[in-house]
Each structure stands twice: as structure tokens, then as C-alpha cells.
Scaffold this motif. Sequence first.
Motif, mmCIF file in Angstrom:
data_model
loop_
_atom_site.group_PDB
_atom_site.id
_atom_site.type_symbol
_atom_site.label_atom_id
_atom_site.label_comp_id
_atom_site.label_asym_id
_atom_site.label_seq_id
_atom_site.Cartn_x
_atom_site.Cartn_y
_atom_site.Cartn_z
ATOM 1 N N ALA A 202 0.030 -1.093 -0.210
ATOM 2 C CA ALA A 202 -0.284 -0.222 -0.264
ATOM 3 C C ALA A 202 0.765 0.981 0.267
ATOM 4 O O ALA A 202 0.553 2.300 -0.624
ATOM 5 C CB ALA A 202 -0.652 0.241 1.616
ATOM 6 N N SER A 203 1.783 1.280 0.260
ATOM 7 C CA SER A 203 2.312 2.452 0.890
ATOM 8 C C SER A 203 3.444 2.305 -0.220
ATOM 9 O O SER A 203 4.619 3.842 -0.543
ATOM 10 C CB SER A 203 3.856 2.448 2.078
ATOM 11 N N ILE A 204 3.910 1.557 -1.303
ATOM 12 C CA ILE A 204 5.004 1.856 -3.022
ATOM 13 C C ILE A 204 4.290 2.669 -3.547
ATOM 14 O O ILE A 204 3.653 2.635 -4.022
ATOM 15 C CB ILE A 204 5.329 0.633 -3.365
ATOM 16 N N PHE A 241 -2.300 -7.375 -12.436
ATOM 17 C CA PHE A 241 -1.444 -5.656 -10.591
ATOM 18 C C PHE A 241 -2.895 -6.034 -9.987
ATOM 19 O O PHE A 241 -3.722 -5.602 -10.189
ATOM 20 C CB PHE A 241 -1.412 -4.901 -12.550
ATOM 21 N N PRO A 242 -2.427 -5.764 -8.580
ATOM 22 C CA PRO A 242 -2.947 -5.846 -7.648
ATOM 23 C C PRO A 242 -3.344 -4.439 -7.276
ATOM 24 O O PRO A 242 -2.636 -3.874 -6.587
ATOM 25 C CB PRO A 242 -1.967 -6.852 -5.937
ATOM 26 N N TRP A 243 -5.154 -3.766 -7.832
ATOM 27 C CA TRP A 243 -4.759 -2.038 -8.350
ATOM 28 C C TRP A 243 -5.241 -2.223 -6.213
ATOM 29 O O TRP A 243 -5.406 -1.157 -6.056
ATOM 30 C CB TRP A 243 -5.034 -1.440 -9.497
ATOM 31 N N ALA A 244 -6.023 -2.667 -6.034
ATOM 32 C CA ALA A 244 -6.457 -2.507 -5.011
ATOM 33 C C ALA A 244 -5.709 -2.115 -3.901
ATOM 34 O O ALA A 244 -6.137 -1.822 -2.971
ATOM 35 C CB ALA A 244 -7.910 -3.427 -5.222
ATOM 36 N N SER A 248 -1.042 3.406 -3.028
ATOM 37 C CA SER A 248 -0.313 4.815 -2.913
ATOM 38 C C SER A 248 0.509 4.567 -4.184
ATOM 39 O O SER A 248 1.469 5.573 -4.228
ATOM 40 C CB SER A 248 0.392 5.180 -1.640
ATOM 41 N N LEU A 249 0.412 3.827 -5.427
ATOM 42 C CA LEU A 249 1.143 4.087 -6.362
ATOM 43 C C LEU A 249 1.167 5.220 -6.863
ATOM 44 O O LEU A 249 -0.366 5.506 -7.781
ATOM 45 C CB LEU A 249 0.407 2.731 -7.675
ATOM 46 N N VAL A 284 3.443 5.162 -16.512
ATOM 47 C CA VAL A 284 2.381 5.452 -16.899
ATOM 48 C C VAL A 284 1.861 6.301 -15.015
ATOM 49 O O VAL A 284 1.711 5.462 -14.625
ATOM 50 C CB VAL A 284 1.781 3.714 -16.822
ATOM 51 N N SER A 285 0.822 7.091 -15.727
ATOM 52 C CA SER A 285 0.276 7.534 -14.697
ATOM 53 C C SER A 285 -0.946 6.601 -13.746
ATOM 54 O O SER A 285 -1.224 6.616 -13.546
ATOM 55 C CB SER A 285 -0.754 9.024 -14.566
#
Length: 353
Positions: A202-204, A241-244, A248-249, A284-285
Motif C-alpha cells: 500500500a505504501s509503495i 496488477f493488484p491495483w486495489a 499509494s502507487l 503510466v500515471s
Amino acid sequence: MKYPIRSRTGNLPMELLIPILKDAAQLTFSPGGDRVDKDFYSTAVSLCRVSRLFRCIILPEMLRTVFLRDHGVIKFANALLMQKAYAEKESDLFFDYTSAIQRMWISNYRTSLSAGLSELKLNMTILHPVILAVPVLALDSGHFQLLAQTVEDAWTSHEDLNIDHEYCPFPGKIQNLAVMSSCGSWAPFHYDQKKKIPNFLASIPRLTCLPDLEVTSDVFRDISRGLISPESSLLYWMENFPWAEMTSLQTFSVVYPHLGPPFSMRSYIDPTRGLDLHVERLNVSAPLYRQDPRSFPWGTPPFSVTNPGEKNIRTDGLSFEVTRKQTHFCRLFFSWETAWACGLTDDEGYKED
């Protein structure tokens, strides 16, 4: 504590001795080299053996960048256990590795696995608090999955029952995570979906894919030459990709050699030759992509060629950048470690003089 160093350094004052030692112990990486030298620690280690004072000065410099290849994970875990023993004995030899390490590379999972999966898991358990404190981390997909599992096991077995694991962020400091694909496979996030690890990811803020050039070079060559859109190649890495979890990405990136003309395919595929090439990075944003992946503005090909040292924003949320410096590439048996060590795969790599 004062150390007897006059016999080894004469009357050299400390203000001159310290920078000399730091410079001698500096780990230098050449962008033009085809592989990071396995013996680049040798000078620093030799100096550490001269005196305790030398060791105190040199260790922070030597540990700034750490490469763990083959059986390096096991050896580094043993070094951490040794430091733990020094700390318990209040020995002058104790040194906090965690505070010094700024960049860490972990690769060759199959070789590491030869020591046995149970031993490798044990060593990764010892290492994972140190790994999570490293600002810049690169590791292959096998070590990534093992790290994710050891972090999950440590988090779920936390003794403090008052901690809300779902909302409390895991105490990691990783700012830039690079994951290497292996043999064309990109499956670092194919871990057991029943075991969520939001507190690890979550913090990366930045994630970079380092692809296998043997499989993907033809696609990257067409992107470098402005012939095709990067959409298909980027979506290959983004679909699982684990977007959920990665809340913080900010940036998802794929790096590859800048294969624009002129280009010698014969030299590129020859393991004994190779080519010195610039590094191109597709960014990619993540926040924009996350809002609506189906309507993300990938743009329409063809794209104009991006030159070395330039950064171009083609559409909202999609950008290209090419490094000024070059590094050595070969399509077969290529490792990203030299490019990574020189900072050419980082976000700001193209700005280097």
C-alpha cells in the motif's frame, strides 16, 4: 574509544583520512559494462580488516548498495544474525545495516532455491525487516513472491491484537520497487489471492517492470522507432496488477533498451558482442489509469522517436523518457543489474549528466 591507527597511516589527519577511505571503498559501476563486477566489494572488505576505525568509516559506504545473487540471501542472513549476536554482547563490532542500505538487488531465485525452499524461506524471514526499510529495491519475481509470503506470515502472526491490520500501514519504506520478469513470464503478483497483503504494497509509490529481453525485444524495437503504440505491451504487465492493494502507487513503468536506428541486430543477439544502448522508460500515471482503465488515453500511433536525454508526454498520464547515458545490452542472457546499479532504470535516470 580511540583506535591505534598511527602505525598504519602515519600522521595523516582524520579530516583527510576519512574522505580517502570513503573514496577507496566506494562501489563504482560502469554504465558501459556488461555485468556488475562480482568482486566490487573486495577493496572495502580488505580495508575493514585493517582496524575497527576503518570498519566504522567504510561499512556505511560499502552497504549503500547491496547485491544479493545466487546464495547471497543466505550469506546476508548469516551476517544479520552475526550483527544481532554482536548487539546482544554490546560488542564494538555491532553495526546497524538497516540504517546504511539505500539500494538492494536480489536475483537468481533458482540458484537460491538450490539450498532448499525451507532454508530460503527462513533466510527471507530474517531479511524482510531490512528489505522493507530499503528505499530502492529490485528483485526477481521468485524472490518477490517469497518476500510477500514472509511479510504476510509475519503480519498475520502479530502478537498485538489491538492493531487493526486492515487499516494500519505496514512499516515499510520502499519508494521504488523494480521487479524482474523471468524467461518471459511476468507473474510476480500471482500469489494466493486468498491471502491479501495490502499492508506490504500500500505504501509503495513507484513500480518498475524489468522485462526479459529475449522475449520482448521485437516489440520494444517497434516502440523505440515510433511504429506502434505501447498499449499492448504495457497492458501485458498491468492486467494482473493488484491495483486495489497498491493504493499509494503514482507511477507504473516498463524499461527496455532504446532500439531506435541505427541498430545492428547481429551484434544485439550475439552473446559475445552486444551493444551499448540508451534506456527507454514508459511511464503510466497510476491514479489516472485507476480512475477508468477502459478509457485511458493511450494515444494513436505512430509516435515520434524520443531522443537520448529527452522526456515526452504523449497523452495525459503516459510519458516516455530516454537516458543520456548508455549501458551494455545483449538480447540473450541479459541481466538488468548494471543498468539498475547505475540508476538508469530509475525515474530520474534520464536526467543524469
